[in-house]
Design an enzyme around this catalytic site. Structure first.
Site, PDB file in Angstrom:
ATOM      1  N   GLN A 103     -84.006 -23.936  58.919  1.00  0.00           N
ATOM      2  CA  GLN A 103     -83.088 -23.264  57.058  1.00  0.00           C
ATOM      3  C   GLN A 103     -83.711 -23.414  56.629  1.00  0.00           C
ATOM      4  OE1 GLN A 103     -80.080 -25.110  55.464  1.00  0.00           O
ATOM      5  NE2 GLN A 103     -79.060 -23.533  55.642  1.00  0.00           N
ATOM      6  N   TYR A 184     -77.616 -23.000  45.981  1.00  0.00           N
ATOM      7  CA  TYR A 184     -78.408 -22.867  45.878  1.00  0.00           C
ATOM      8  C   TYR A 184     -79.275 -21.457  45.377  1.00  0.00           C
ATOM      9  CZ  TYR A 184     -78.340 -27.523  47.967  1.00  0.00           C
ATOM     10  OH  TYR A 184     -78.101 -28.358  48.025  1.00  0.00           O
ATOM     11  N   ARG A 231     -75.910 -17.757  56.232  1.00  0.00           N
ATOM     12  CA  ARG A 231     -75.240 -18.733  55.785  1.00  0.00           C
ATOM     13  C   ARG A 231     -74.399 -18.396  54.444  1.00  0.00           C
ATOM     14  NH1 ARG A 231     -74.302 -25.296  56.089  1.00  0.00           N
ATOM     15  NH2 ARG A 231     -72.416 -25.465  57.426  1.00  0.00           N
ATOM     16  N   GLY A 321     -71.387 -30.906  61.346  1.00  0.00           N
ATOM     17  CA  GLY A 321     -72.264 -31.612  60.803  1.00  0.00           C
ATOM     18  C   GLY A 321     -72.132 -32.748  61.055  1.00  0.00           C
ATOM     19  N   ARG A 322     -71.433 -33.165  59.923  1.00  0.00           N
ATOM     20  CA  ARG A 322     -70.848 -35.189  59.930  1.00  0.00           C
ATOM     21  C   ARG A 322     -70.807 -35.744  60.868  1.00  0.00           C
ATOM     22  NH1 ARG A 322     -67.309 -34.432  54.737  1.00  0.00           N
ATOM     23  NH2 ARG A 322     -67.330 -32.416  55.953  1.00  0.00           N
TER      24      ARG A 322
HETATM   25  C1  LIG Z   1     -76.014 -35.405  54.675  1.00  0.00           C
HETATM   26  C2  LIG Z   1     -75.530 -34.187  54.751  1.00  0.00           C
HETATM   27  C3  LIG Z   1     -76.128 -32.907  54.481  1.00  0.00           C
HETATM   28  C4  LIG Z   1     -76.078 -31.791  54.398  1.00  0.00           C
HETATM   29  N1  LIG Z   1     -77.437 -30.746  54.492  1.00  0.00           N
HETATM   30  C5  LIG Z   1     -77.259 -29.234  54.201  1.00  0.00           C
HETATM   31  C6  LIG Z   1     -78.711 -28.531  54.825  1.00  0.00           C
HETATM   32  O1  LIG Z   1     -79.769 -29.082  54.386  1.00  0.00           O
HETATM   33  N2  LIG Z   1     -78.279 -27.249  54.352  1.00  0.00           N
HETATM   34  C7  LIG Z   1     -76.920 -26.815  53.946  1.00  0.00           C
HETATM   35  O2  LIG Z   1     -76.471 -25.106  54.402  1.00  0.00           O
HETATM   36  N3  LIG Z   1     -75.540 -27.418  53.710  1.00  0.00           N
HETATM   37  C8  LIG Z   1     -76.226 -29.101  54.452  1.00  0.00           C
HETATM   38  N4  LIG Z   1     -74.611 -29.686  54.164  1.00  0.00           N
HETATM   39  C9  LIG Z   1     -73.672 -29.035  54.948  1.00  0.00           C
HETATM   40  C10 LIG Z   1     -73.611 -28.898  56.474  1.00  0.00           C
HETATM   41  O3  LIG Z   1     -73.864 -28.600  56.684  1.00  0.00           O
HETATM   42  C11 LIG Z   1     -71.460 -29.052  56.633  1.00  0.00           C
HETATM   43  O4  LIG Z   1     -71.605 -27.259  55.929  1.00  0.00           O
HETATM   44  C12 LIG Z   1     -70.531 -29.543  56.121  1.00  0.00           C
HETATM   45  O5  LIG Z   1     -70.901 -30.922  56.314  1.00  0.00           O
HETATM   46  C13 LIG Z   1     -69.560 -29.179  56.637  1.00  0.00           C
HETATM   47  O6  LIG Z   1     -69.526 -29.487  57.586  1.00  0.00           O
HETATM   48  P1  LIG Z   1     -68.527 -30.773  58.439  1.00  0.00           P
HETATM   49  O7  LIG Z   1     -66.816 -30.966  57.947  1.00  0.00           O
HETATM   50  O8  LIG Z   1     -68.498 -30.824  60.158  1.00  0.00           O
HETATM   51  O9  LIG Z   1     -69.419 -31.800  58.029  1.00  0.00           O
HETATM   52  C14 LIG Z   1     -74.836 -31.098  54.682  1.00  0.00           C
HETATM   53  C15 LIG Z   1     -73.961 -31.897  54.192  1.00  0.00           C
HETATM   54  C16 LIG Z   1     -74.377 -33.486  54.865  1.00  0.00           C
HETATM   55  C17 LIG Z   1     -72.954 -34.152  55.342  1.00  0.00           C
END
Ligand SMILES: Cc1cc2nc3c(=O)[nH]c(=O)nc-3n(C[C@H](O)[C@H](O)[C@H](O)COP(=O)(O)O)c2cc1C
Length: 366
Positions: A103, A184, A231, A321-322
């Site tokens: 990314q 961003y 994204r 993600g989480r």
């Molecule tokens: C700890 C953490 C770090 C994240 N870092 C990024 C990142 O580097 N780039 C990005 O596009 N989104 C980032 N996100 C967003 C996640 O990619 C994702 O969109 C978000 O957690 C929702 O998805 P989920 O419900 O499956 O966790 C981050 C989220 C969390 C919780």
């Protein structure tokens, strides 16, 4: 190109010229374990290897230049040493039959002079984030008013992405994801809330999309277009985002991307990462009407909702993600109906480099 013959999370998926072993994706997750040198480490390689049950891994955001950094301990992709450090991560993914995209990230106004050697962060317009603050080595510090980029500085931003793409290619990544979400720099340009420019990069949506278009064109000289993902987060509030014309903006941008034969479009359609509440949420179905390529949903998905989205054709793939933070074997747990483990948000964005709350989440013990 999207395969529509199989409609299950565990089925393979044709993404451009790549075959993904399943339709589950590791969402990009900043974990802040890259240290001061902003290098990928053996522990990071192990972290990605553990999560390579997913057909596609999207790495944590990696800054495309020193001035693109916006967080403590995040990795970069702007030096030869950094490119070399990522090779072990790529090998880890490939050793498990997974594909991996890096990314590409430029923080813009989400950064801070503490991170940028005393320089103010740059942005489309001099509008500060109204929010909690930025993670720096000095702890969380209040946001600053960024410096608006001059028009003649914008080719330099595109150049940062181009150089980063070249290094990502050298490191062996299968492709790159252009981070144009979550407030961003590229999202700041796209959204009317943060872009008040009077030049050809501001004003109407065509102009606000111009920088992303130029970035993709530049990167396309390094990676084939079908190795480039993008994204978006049209519903998101993270980093103080949310514009009155959010729907019109994302539908225009998705329509334009639809003509570029990209690997995929990745949309945080769910509301579990914050919702601006400026109207009804943009859905994947709306995006589908204007974007015919591979569509990836994300945010708040669980096994059943992911299966529904894929079975109904709303999405081709779902990023998690989480759930992946504390469940390295997420796909096995899904497939076997095993329970999921929780993680502590305090450990998400950094901490012990040796693996505590990072690589030490166990696989499920039946
Ligand atoms: C700890 C953490 C770090 C994240 N870092 C990024 C990142 O580097 N780039 C990005 O596009 N989104 C980032 N996100 C967003 C996640 O990619 C994702 O969109 C978000 O957690 C929702 O998805 P989920 O419900 O499956 O966790 C981050 C989220 C969390 C919780």
């Amino acid at each position: 190109m999207t395969s529509t013959t199989s409609q299950n999370l565990f089925d393979s998926l044709q993404m451009g010229d790549l075959t993904l072993k399943n339709r589950a994706v590791l969402a990009p997750l900043t974990r802040g374990r890259a240290g001061d040198a902003r290098l990928a480490t053996p522990v990071m390689a192990e972290y990605y290897r553990q999560r390579a049950g997913a057909g596609l891994l999207i790495t944590e955001a990696a800054a495309v230049s020193q001035r693109g950094n916006a967080w403590v301990g995040t990795p970069g992709i702007y030096t030869g040493e950094q490119a070399e450090s990522w090779e072990q991560v790529v090998e880890a993914a490939h050793s498990k039959g997974s594909r991996i995209f890096l990314q590409l990230w430029f923080g813009g106004r989400a950064s801070h002079s503490n991170i940028l050697d005393g320089e103010l962060p740059v942005a489309p317009s001099a509008i500060a984030i109204d929010g909690e603050g930025v993670h720096t080595k000095q702890g969380k510090v209040p946001h600053e008013v960024p410096r608006a980029l001059e028009t003649d500085e914008i080719p330099g931003i595109v150049q940062d992405y181009l150089s980063a793409a070249k290094l990502a290619h050298l490191a062996g990544f299968d492709g790159v994801e252009v981070h144009s979400a979550n407030g961003y720099l590229l999202d700041q340009f796209l959204q009317s809330k943060t872009n008040k420019r009077a030049d050809e990069y501001g004003g109407n949506v065509e102009n606000r999309f111009r920088l992303l278009r130029e970035v993709i064109a530049a990167i396309s000289t390094v990676f084939a277009s079908n190795r480039i993902g993008v994204r978006f987060s049209p519903n998101g509030v993270f980093n103080d985002m949310g514009s009155q014309d959010y729907r019109e903006t994302v539908l225009y941008a998705a329509g334009e991307l639809g003509r570029m034969d990209l690997a995929y479009l990745h949309v945080l359609d769910g509301l579990g990462f914050g919702f601006h509440e400026l109207g009804t949420p943009v859905t994947l179905a709306e995006i589908r009407e204007v974007y015919t390529g591979m569509l990836m949903g994300n945010c708040g998905y669980e096994l059943d909702t992911a299966q529904q989205a894929i079975a109904s054709g709303a999405a081709d793939a779902i990023a998690f993600g989480r759930p992946f933070i504390s469940n390295p074997d997420l796909l096995d747990r899904f497939q076997n109906g095993w329970p999921l483990a929780d993680s502590d948000p305090e450990t998400w964005f950094g901490g012990d480099m040796q693996g505590t709350a990072y690589t030490d989440f166990p696989a499920y013990q039946a």
